[in-house]
Design a protein around this motif. Structure first.
Motif, short mmCIF file in Angstrom:
data_model
loop_
_atom_site.label_atom_id
_atom_site.label_comp_id
_atom_site.label_asym_id
_atom_site.label_seq_id
_atom_site.Cartn_x
_atom_site.Cartn_y
_atom_site.Cartn_z
N LYS A 150 0.81 -1.21 0.00
CA LYS A 150 0.00 0.00 0.00
C LYS A 150 0.85 1.28 0.00
O LYS A 150 0.31 2.38 -0.06
CB LYS A 150 -0.96 0.01 1.19
CG LYS A 150 -0.30 0.05 2.56
CD LYS A 150 -1.34 0.26 3.66
CE LYS A 150 -2.31 -0.88 3.74
NZ LYS A 150 -3.31 -0.69 4.83
N TYR A 151 2.17 1.12 0.05
CA TYR A 151 3.06 2.28 -0.02
C TYR A 151 3.80 2.34 -1.37
O TYR A 151 4.78 3.04 -1.52
CB TYR A 151 4.05 2.26 1.14
CG TYR A 151 3.35 2.30 2.48
CD1 TYR A 151 2.71 3.47 2.92
CD2 TYR A 151 3.29 1.17 3.29
CE1 TYR A 151 2.03 3.50 4.13
CE2 TYR A 151 2.62 1.20 4.50
CZ TYR A 151 1.99 2.36 4.92
OH TYR A 151 1.33 2.38 6.12
N ILE B 36 -7.77 -5.70 -6.67
CA ILE B 36 -6.71 -4.78 -6.26
C ILE B 36 -7.01 -4.22 -4.88
O ILE B 36 -6.14 -4.18 -4.00
CB ILE B 36 -6.57 -3.63 -7.28
CG1 ILE B 36 -6.08 -4.17 -8.63
CG2 ILE B 36 -5.60 -2.56 -6.77
CD1 ILE B 36 -6.16 -3.15 -9.76
N ALA B 37 -8.26 -3.80 -4.66
CA ALA B 37 -8.64 -3.24 -3.36
C ALA B 37 -8.49 -4.26 -2.24
O ALA B 37 -8.06 -3.94 -1.13
CB ALA B 37 -10.08 -2.73 -3.42
N GLU B 38 -8.82 -5.52 -2.54
CA GLU B 38 -8.68 -6.58 -1.54
C GLU B 38 -7.21 -6.77 -1.17
O GLU B 38 -6.87 -6.98 0.00
CB GLU B 38 -9.26 -7.88 -2.07
CG GLU B 38 -10.78 -7.92 -2.12
CD GLU B 38 -11.39 -7.79 -0.74
OE1 GLU B 38 -10.96 -8.52 0.18
OE2 GLU B 38 -12.31 -6.95 -0.56
N PHE C 244 -8.29 3.07 -3.72
CA PHE C 244 -7.14 3.58 -4.46
C PHE C 244 -7.61 4.55 -5.56
O PHE C 244 -8.78 4.56 -5.94
CB PHE C 244 -6.33 2.43 -5.08
CG PHE C 244 -7.15 1.52 -5.95
CD1 PHE C 244 -7.32 1.77 -7.31
CD2 PHE C 244 -7.74 0.38 -5.41
CE1 PHE C 244 -8.08 0.93 -8.11
CE2 PHE C 244 -8.50 -0.48 -6.21
CZ PHE C 244 -8.67 -0.20 -7.56
N TYR C 245 -6.67 5.34 -6.04
CA TYR C 245 -6.93 6.27 -7.13
C TYR C 245 -6.38 5.70 -8.43
O TYR C 245 -5.41 4.94 -8.43
CB TYR C 245 -6.27 7.62 -6.84
CG TYR C 245 -6.87 8.33 -5.65
CD1 TYR C 245 -7.92 9.22 -5.80
CD2 TYR C 245 -6.40 8.08 -4.36
CE1 TYR C 245 -8.50 9.85 -4.70
CE2 TYR C 245 -6.97 8.70 -3.25
CZ TYR C 245 -8.02 9.59 -3.43
OH TYR C 245 -8.58 10.20 -2.35
N LYS D 82 -17.54 0.53 -0.94
CA LYS D 82 -18.71 0.56 -1.83
C LYS D 82 -18.53 -0.31 -3.07
O LYS D 82 -19.52 -0.67 -3.71
CB LYS D 82 -18.99 2.00 -2.26
CG LYS D 82 -19.36 2.94 -1.13
CD LYS D 82 -19.62 4.34 -1.67
CE LYS D 82 -19.99 5.31 -0.55
NZ LYS D 82 -20.23 6.68 -1.08
N GLY D 83 -17.27 -0.63 -3.40
CA GLY D 83 -17.02 -1.37 -4.62
C GLY D 83 -17.40 -0.59 -5.85
O GLY D 83 -17.90 -1.15 -6.84
N GLU D 84 -17.18 0.72 -5.81
CA GLU D 84 -17.59 1.61 -6.90
C GLU D 84 -16.44 2.50 -7.36
O GLU D 84 -15.61 2.91 -6.54
CB GLU D 84 -18.76 2.50 -6.47
CG GLU D 84 -20.04 1.75 -6.15
CD GLU D 84 -21.14 2.66 -5.63
OE1 GLU D 84 -22.27 2.17 -5.47
OE2 GLU D 84 -20.86 3.86 -5.38
#
Length: 333
Positions: A207-208, A234-236, A242-243, A295-297
Motif C-alpha cells: 500500500k506504499y 486490487i482493493a482486496e 485507491f486512485y 462501496k465497490g464503486e
C-alpha cells in the motif's frame, strides 16, 4: 517559413518529388481522418493499383518543419515513415473483417474518455464505465507485414456480424489476455524507480507503492484495469481504496489511498504528464478517479470544470520557477 495551409499544399504537390522512382506515381491527398481526439488533417499516400495506403498527421509534419526549418528534411522523414507501409505485400481484407467468425478472436478493448471522444463515439460500439467519464470501445486488431494496427468496431460492423455488444465485450477481454501479456510495474513510494514487474496480479500488493497497469505490447494497455473483477481484487490486496491516474491509452496507475496527501498534487501529476509527454492519439484523460473498497464503486475524484484552473496554476508555478528569471531593480544609482 510556410504557413500551415501553404505547407499542406506544398506537401501534396512535392512529396513524390522526393520519393524514390518506384513511388513517383503515387496518389497523394490531404483528408480528414477520424481519431479519438477528433478529426485530424492527414496526408494519404497510396499506389494506383492498391486500395489501401499510408497516412501521417499533417500537424506533426508541420511541427517537424518548423523545428528543422527545412522542408526537404521534413519530406525525407515523411517518406521514411510512409514507404514501409507502401512496401507491404498484403492488404487488409475487408471481407474477412465483416465476417464474425474471422474477427471474433482478434477483437480487443480500449479505454477512452467520453468527453475527449465526443461525437466520434456516435457510430462506434462502446460501454460506459459507470460513475465516470470513461468508456470501453473495441478494435479489430490487424497486422500487415510487421505493422500492427486496428480498426474500431462500429455499429454497422456489429449489425453485419449479427452479434450484440455483450458478445463483443466478452470476446474483447478474453482476447486481451491471449493476444497481449499483462504487465504490472510496481513503483517505489517516490513514484519513480521500478521495484518489481509482474505478469499477473500479485497476491500481495504494497500500500506504499504505486502500480502501472499496461501490457508488454503497449497496445491499449490501460484497458487491462477494466477486466472483470480487477478493481475489486486490487482493493482486496491493498486492503484499502485507491486512485486511478490515467497516463495514456497504454498505461494507467493505481495509487493507494494511504499514499495520497493532496488530491491536487496527483491531479497535477496527470496534467503535467499530458502536457509534456502525449501525442494526441495517445491521450486518455485529464482526470483522477477513485475506487472505494467499501462501496465497490469507481467514481471521479476531480471535476473537469475545474481542470483549466489547475492547468493555469501549473503554468504560473512553472514560470515562477523558470531559471534565468531576473528581477527588475530599476536603474543603477
Amino acid at each position: 517559413m510556410l504557413s500551415y495551409e501553404e505547407f499542406k499544399e506544398k506537401l501534396v504537390t512535392e512529396v513524390t518529388v522526393y520519393a524514390p522512382e518506384k513511388y513517383k506515381n503515387a496518389i497523394v491527398d490531404i483528408m480528414d481522418v477520424p481519431k479519438a481526439e477528433g478529426n485530424v488533417d492527414a496526408i494519404i499516400m497510396r499506389m494506383p493499383d492498391r486500395n489501401s495506403g499510408a497516412s501521417l498527421n499533417c500537424k506533426d509534419l508541420y511541427a517537424d518543419y518548423v523545428k528543422s526549418n527545412s522542408f526537404e528534411k521534413t519530406m525525407i522523414r515523411c517518406l521514411q515513415s510512409l514507404i514501409p507501409y507502401l512496401e507491404r505485400d498484403d492488404e487488409i481484407d475487408i471481407q474477412k473483417i465483416m465476417n464474425w467468425e474471422e474477427v471474433k478472436e482478434i477483437i480487443v478493448p480500449e479505454l477512452v474518455c467520453t468527453r475527449r471522444a465526443g461525437e466520434n463515439l456516435e457510430d462506434l460500439i462502446y460501454r460506459n464505465v459507470e460513475g465516470t467519464d470513461l468508456a470501453i470501445i473495441y478494435h479489430v486488431k490487424q497486422q500487415v507485414a510487421n505493422i500492427v494496427g486496428s480498426i474500431k468496431v462500429s455499429k454497422q460492423m456489429m449489425e453485419t456480424w449479427g452479434v450484440d455488444e455483450n458478445r463483443i465485450h466478452e470476446f474483447a477481454f478474453h482476447n486481451m489476455n491471449q493476444l497481449s501479456t499483462l504487465q504490472i510495474v510496481e513503483l517505489n513510494s517516490d513514484f519513480a524507480m521500478p521495484e518489481e514487474t509482474f505478469s499477473e496480479l500479485p497476491e500481495k500488493m504494497n500500500k506504499y507503492s504505486s502500480y502501472v497497469f499496461t501490457n508488454k505490447e503497449a497496445f491499449y494497455g490501460a484497458a487491462t484495469i477494466m477486466e472483470e473483477g480487477m478493481l475489486h481484487s486490487i482493493a482486496e490486496r491493498l486492503q484499502e481504496g485507491f486512485y486511478l491516474l490515467p497516463m495514456d491509452v497504454d498505461n494507467i496507475v493505481v495509487y493507494p489511498e494511504g499514499m495520497m496527501k493532496n488530491l491536487e498534487s496527483i491531479h497535477s501529476m496527470v496534467l503535467i504528464h499530458n502536457i509534456q509527454c502525449l501525442e494526441p492519439e495517445n491521450y486518455l484523460s485529464d482526470q483522477v478517479y477513485y475506487y472505494s473498497k467499501e462501496k465497490g464503486e469507481l467514481s471521479m475524484s476531480t471535476n473537469p470544470e475545474n481542470t483549466q484552473d489547475v492547468i493555469i496554476k501549473i503554468l504560473q508555478q512553472a514560470m515562477e520557477c523558470s531559471p534565468g528569471k531576473e528581477e527588475d531593480y530599476g536603474e543603477e544609482r
